[in-house]
Design an enzyme around this catalytic site. Structure first.
Site, PDB file in Angstrom:
ATOM      1  N   LYS A  61       2.268 -21.483  -7.028  1.00  0.00           N
ATOM      2  CA  LYS A  61       1.614 -21.928  -5.792  1.00  0.00           C
ATOM      3  C   LYS A  61       1.697 -23.444  -5.682  1.00  0.00           C
ATOM      4  O   LYS A  61       1.719 -24.148  -6.688  1.00  0.00           O
ATOM      5  CB  LYS A  61       0.156 -21.486  -5.791  1.00  0.00           C
ATOM      6  CG  LYS A  61       0.034 -19.979  -5.734  1.00  0.00           C
ATOM      7  CD  LYS A  61      -1.393 -19.528  -5.745  1.00  0.00           C
ATOM      8  CE  LYS A  61      -1.380 -18.004  -5.678  1.00  0.00           C
ATOM      9  NZ  LYS A  61      -2.679 -17.422  -5.571  1.00  0.00           N
ATOM     10  N   HIS A  90      -4.856 -21.691  -4.756  1.00  0.00           N
ATOM     11  CA  HIS A  90      -4.465 -22.972  -4.179  1.00  0.00           C
ATOM     12  C   HIS A  90      -5.596 -23.996  -4.313  1.00  0.00           C
ATOM     13  O   HIS A  90      -5.355 -25.175  -4.545  1.00  0.00           O
ATOM     14  CB  HIS A  90      -4.071 -22.797  -2.711  1.00  0.00           C
ATOM     15  CG  HIS A  90      -2.779 -22.062  -2.524  1.00  0.00           C
ATOM     16  ND1 HIS A  90      -2.734 -20.691  -2.337  1.00  0.00           N
ATOM     17  CD2 HIS A  90      -1.504 -22.489  -2.510  1.00  0.00           C
ATOM     18  CE1 HIS A  90      -1.476 -20.314  -2.202  1.00  0.00           C
ATOM     19  NE2 HIS A  90      -0.702 -21.383  -2.299  1.00  0.00           N
ATOM     20  N   SER A 131      -0.926 -20.120   2.070  1.00  0.00           N
ATOM     21  CA  SER A 131      -2.177 -20.030   1.330  1.00  0.00           C
ATOM     22  C   SER A 131      -3.181 -19.275   2.185  1.00  0.00           C
ATOM     23  O   SER A 131      -3.357 -19.591   3.361  1.00  0.00           O
ATOM     24  CB  SER A 131      -2.718 -21.432   1.030  1.00  0.00           C
ATOM     25  OG  SER A 131      -4.083 -21.390   0.665  1.00  0.00           O
ATOM     26  N   GLN A 132      -3.854 -18.290   1.603  1.00  0.00           N
ATOM     27  CA  GLN A 132      -4.875 -17.564   2.369  1.00  0.00           C
ATOM     28  C   GLN A 132      -6.049 -18.469   2.721  1.00  0.00           C
ATOM     29  O   GLN A 132      -6.644 -18.324   3.768  1.00  0.00           O
ATOM     30  CB  GLN A 132      -5.355 -16.350   1.579  1.00  0.00           C
ATOM     31  CG  GLN A 132      -4.331 -15.257   1.504  1.00  0.00           C
ATOM     32  CD  GLN A 132      -4.841 -14.023   0.790  1.00  0.00           C
ATOM     33  OE1 GLN A 132      -5.868 -14.031   0.131  1.00  0.00           O
ATOM     34  NE2 GLN A 132      -4.093 -12.947   0.925  1.00  0.00           N
TER      35      GLN A 132
END
Length: 162
Positions: A61, A90, A131-132
């Site tokens: 990530k 993240h 990224s969520q």
């Protein structure tokens, strides 16, 4: 002498602990008469922050960060790319970056994330995903920054994998 009485509720213990930490923090500030960030070796100048800090190899990530100086005379932000294979989220990457700066002088704001696949044998870096928590980073901006430091490498945006 016992600093924390044993017959306190957990809320009272938490409050007592917080007051003790604040006192120790303030005592250190007043005794040292130096900013805490400097005494801990944290970066306090925007020009001293490296633009790129990523893992040497693998799929991991990454986040794109906007760094700003709190001094109003320095209005231009600096964009940073951070990524490592050890961070499961993240937000963990952002926390590590924040830990390295003096927050009294600088601010870091994550503007998005994704993933990197770095292959040093092939000299390739693939930028993809999102990224969520922070949303999708501007992958074009990420590639632009990475190309400054990996000039002989092939760096591409791909949405073929995740």
């Amino acid at each position: 002498m016992d600093l924390l009485p044993h017959r306190l509720s957990s809320n009272q213990k938490g409050s007592f602990s917080k007051k003790l930490r604040e006192k120790l923090y303030l005592d250190r500030v007043w005794i040292d008469k130096k900013p805490i960030g400097k005494t801990m070796g944290k970066t306090d100048k925007i020009e001293d922050i490296p633009e790129v800090e990523i893992a040497d190899a693998g799929k991991f990530k990454y986040i794109l960060i906007e760094a700003k100086d709190k001094d109003p005379t320095f209005q231009r932000p600096k964009f940073l790319v951070r990524g490592d294979a050890e961070s499961p989220y993240h937000a963990d990457i952002l926390d590590k970056a924040i830990d390295k700066i003096d927050e009294t002088k600088l601010t870091l704001n994550c503007v998005g994330g994704g993933r990197l696949r770095v292959d040093p044998a092939q000299k390739t870096i693939f930028v993809f995903g999102y990224s969520q928590g922070f949303g999708k980073a501007d992958h074009r901006k990420t590639v632009e920054i990475l190309q400054k430091y990996y000039q002989q490498w092939k760096i591409e945006i791909t949405d073929e994998e995740y």
